[in-house]
Motif scaffolding. Structure first.
Motif: not given
Lengths: 412, 286
Positions: B33-54
């Motif tokens: 789970x990555x909370x991206x450094x997007x400045x003021x805001x939210x942007x989160x990338x979840x990569x599952x063990x099966x390599x799905x990107x959410x």
């Protein structure tokens, strides 16, 4: 004698043209209703306010546009803007012209076959680039191949600026000059002069057509082709004269060009390749570089000739900029080749185009890494533009050095 | 010609090594789970063990793309699921950029709209790319291999109570998707800009301890109180916030509260991307 009269006439013509051009240059008043046609030269920034970009009007003013998210505009689009101007003052009392949600009409597919093909190619290749490469790599490649100003992160733009390579992606005219030079002189080592000349002319025409025949690229291609063709057959004087005549013709057509960094860079780069390159080639030991010789001497001579402009125009000058330029500029002709081949092949077989783009990825990552590394050192010299005396001084010294070398050569 | 071949071979070799490196770095069979450094805001990338990107929100601008290229292989160009916690620009504008460069399969969000130019632009963007939209509420879930994503809030009733006209206000936080990510015994709560009353309702529905929680609304005081932190009792709190933002986020009172409860926290404005890795049992910050 005849030549002097011709030159005098040309100069008179130029000054008349300048007089009328600059007396008509006016700026805008707050609340003024305007309508003008301009070309989008940068990738619009997207935000919740919509798309934002700046335009250069026919009167040489810069107007900042904010418009809806749709329809989306792209660099290279020619648009007609109709709206109300708001004037803002910056801290150093510069005037900034903005217009918010103006009426915009794009000169579109219906207008003519040429524009529609150009728009189609540009959209397809931007898509291909963006879907294949990460944003910084695709931005760099779009800048190098198409001369499009990408929407880079602020810190990366700053690093491009401090390392002195912003010119590679901001003013594509120079790229064309040394791409043309590199292609022509490299082919010259394989084929006969006549064949390599024909091949490179075809390559350059194809290239400028591909990237949508933007003014800066057309200008640079024409200048480079006229000048290099003459020089190729050993007529250096005619080449220089040809370059000056082409340049003068272009300024006559649009006096605004003389303040256009792209024009200055491509003109000087071509002049540098014509005059400085033979001297570099004649230095002992250069021949040992074999295949790299042409690339190196072409880029180096273009750099020597454009140095003060790069320094003066791109604000801050990194102490390391010469080193960084030497480290990255060799990738530019390769990237232009891969990038434009990807466009052509990608139009027919998109997956093959993607493969070509991926092949350029290592060079782009190298480019980015060098810029990031040296950019983060932060060794830069702040310059608020270069005083013109220093520019003139630089060129005088350069001319003196060149004359000296030439004299030595003719003695030995 | 020879030179061209040499450069091509050189490029192939470099590309192959890059592929090998990124493949092993990003495909470790774990949940990221990555909370991206997007400045003021939210942007989160979840990569599952099966390599799905959410993707959960996409930040205010193109910075999200740089984050994705830091955490995905250069050949990966697909987002399997995109969520929008609520229709505010600092959470959705990054999607304009995302759809141009990635294939987006599904887009899910709450049942609220925003009457701004930007939101209309988002709707049009999704329509142009033929991305189907789905409205989700409490209880909706996705199972991706062994990873489960559950929407914990808001309920339809809560959404309606706060926004009877279905239009989000731009001045106050009204309702935002809250997502629980579970993998084995590991639990992380992604809170968007959820207000305290929504979080309270989620607790009332039986929410218990999580390993990692995001502090709602960029660490503003509108998203947490003592009870929420007591019940969640996270080991780590993440605050997605931009440096020197004009809202004064995160609020000092929030930071004090975290300190007082002894909860360690990470801020994207201070450390950049915050990445958590879990194998379903243990977890750590990368």
């Amino acid at each position: 004698m005849k030549i002097y009269i011709a030159v005098l006439l040309l100069l008179m013509l130029l000054s008349l043209r300048f007089f009328f051009f600059f007396t008509s240059h006016h700026g805008y008043n707050d609340g003024e209703e305007v309508e003008f046609t301009a070309r989008v030269t940068q990738e619009p920034k997207l935000s919740s306010h919509g798309q934002q970009f700046s335009l250069r009007t026919p009167h040489n003013d810069t107007v900042y546009i904010t418009t809806m998210i749709f329809p989306r505009f792209q660099y290279g689009d020619t648009i007609i803007v109709k709206g109300k101007i708001t004037v803002k003052q910056t801290k150093n009392s510069h005037k900034i012209f903005t217009t918010v949600y103006p009426e915009i009409k794009r000169l579109d597919y219906e207008d003519n076959l040429f524009t529609s093909i150009a728009i189609f190619i540009r959209q397809r290749s931007t898509l291909l680039y963006n879907q294949t490469l990460d944003p910084i790599s695709s931005g760099l490649l779009l800048g190098i191949v198409f001369g499009a100003k990408a929407d880079f992160p602020q810190d990366f733009i700053q690093q491009l600026r401090t390392t002195g390579v912003l010119h590679v992606i901001a003013a594509s005219g120079m790229n064309v000059s040394f791409f043309t030079g590199a292609v022509m002189f490299s082919l010259g080592t394989i084929f006969t002069r006549r064949i390599s000349l024909i091949l490179s002319v075809i390559a350059v025409i194809l290239y400028s057509f591909l990237v949508g025949a933007q003014a800066s690229i057309l200008r640079a291609s024409i200048m480079a082709m006229i000048a290099f063709t003459a020089s190729f057959f050993g007529r250096q004087n005619i080449a220089v004269l040809g370059l000056f005549l082409t340049g003068a013709g272009m300024i006559l057509y649009d006096p605004g060009f003389i303040f256009d960094v792209g024009f200055q860079l491509s003109f000087l780069a071509t002049l540098g390749i014509l005059l400085v390159k033979p001297l570099i080639d004649s230095v002992k030991g250069v021949d040992r570089l074999k295949g790299l010789k042409e690339d190196l001497s072409t880029t180096l001579s273009a750099q020597v000739a454009t140095f003060p402009i790069l320094l003066g125009t791109f604000g801050t000058f990194g102490v390391l900029s010469v080193l960084v330029n030497m480290l990255v500029l060799w990738t530019v002709p390769i990237l232009m080749l891969f990038g434009s081949l990807a466009v052509i092949i990608g139009l027919v077989v998109p997956p093959l185009g993607k493969i070509l783009l991926l092949l350029s990825l290592p060079f782009l990552l190298f480019f980015e890494a060098v810029v990031r590394f040296f950019g983060s050192l932060g060794w830069n010299l702040q310059l608020d533009g270069l005083p013109w005396e220093m520019m003139v001084g630089y060129y005088l010294v350069l001319a003196a050095v060149m004359l000296l070398i030439q004299k030595k050569k003719s003695h030995s | 010609m020879k030179k061209f071949l040499i450069f091509t071979l050189l490029a192939c070799a470099a590309l192959a090594s890059l592929f090998a490196y990124q493949y092993f770095a990003f495909h470790d069979g774990k949940l990221h789970i990555v909370w991206c450094d997007v400045g003021q805001g939210d942007g989160i990338l979840v990569t599952t063990p099966t390599d799905m990107h959410i993707m959960i929100d996409a930040g205010p601008d193109g910075k999200i793309l740089d984050c994705l290229s830091r955490h995905m292989g250069f050949w990966e160009r697909k987002i399997d699921l995109a969520l929008l916690t609520h229709p505010h620009a600092d959470h959705f504008s990054g999607y304009y950029y995302l759809v141009d460069r990635y294939t987006l399969n599904q887009f899910s969000t709450e049942d609220l709209i925003n009457k701004t130019v930007g939101f209309a632009g988002l709707k049009q963007t999704l329509a142009n790319h033929k991305i189907s939209e789905k409205i989700v509420h409490t209880g909706d879930r996705w199972r991706v291999g062994e990873v489960l994503l559950t929407i914990e809030g808001p309920t339809k009733e809560f959404e309606f109570r706060k926004n009877p006209d279905g239009v989000i206000t731009n001045s106050a936080e009204s309702a935002s998707l809250v997502t629980l990510v579970t993998y084995g015994s590991f639990r992380a709560l992604l809170t968007g800009d959820a207000p305290v009353d929504e979080m309270e309702e989620i607790l009332d529905e039986g929410m218990t301890h999580v390993d990692v929680t995001q502090i709602p609304h960029h660490g503003s005081s509108t998203g947490v109180d003592e009870r929420i932190l007591d019940v969640l009792s996270p080991h780590l709190a993440v605050i997605s916030v931009g440096a020197h933002n004009r809202y004064g986020h995160p609020k000092q009172s929030t930071l004090d509260l975290l300190q007082q409860k002894g909860i360690h926290y990470l801020r994207t404005d201070q450390v950049g991307d915050v990445e958590i890795v879990s194998d379903g049992k243990a977890w750590r910050v990368l």
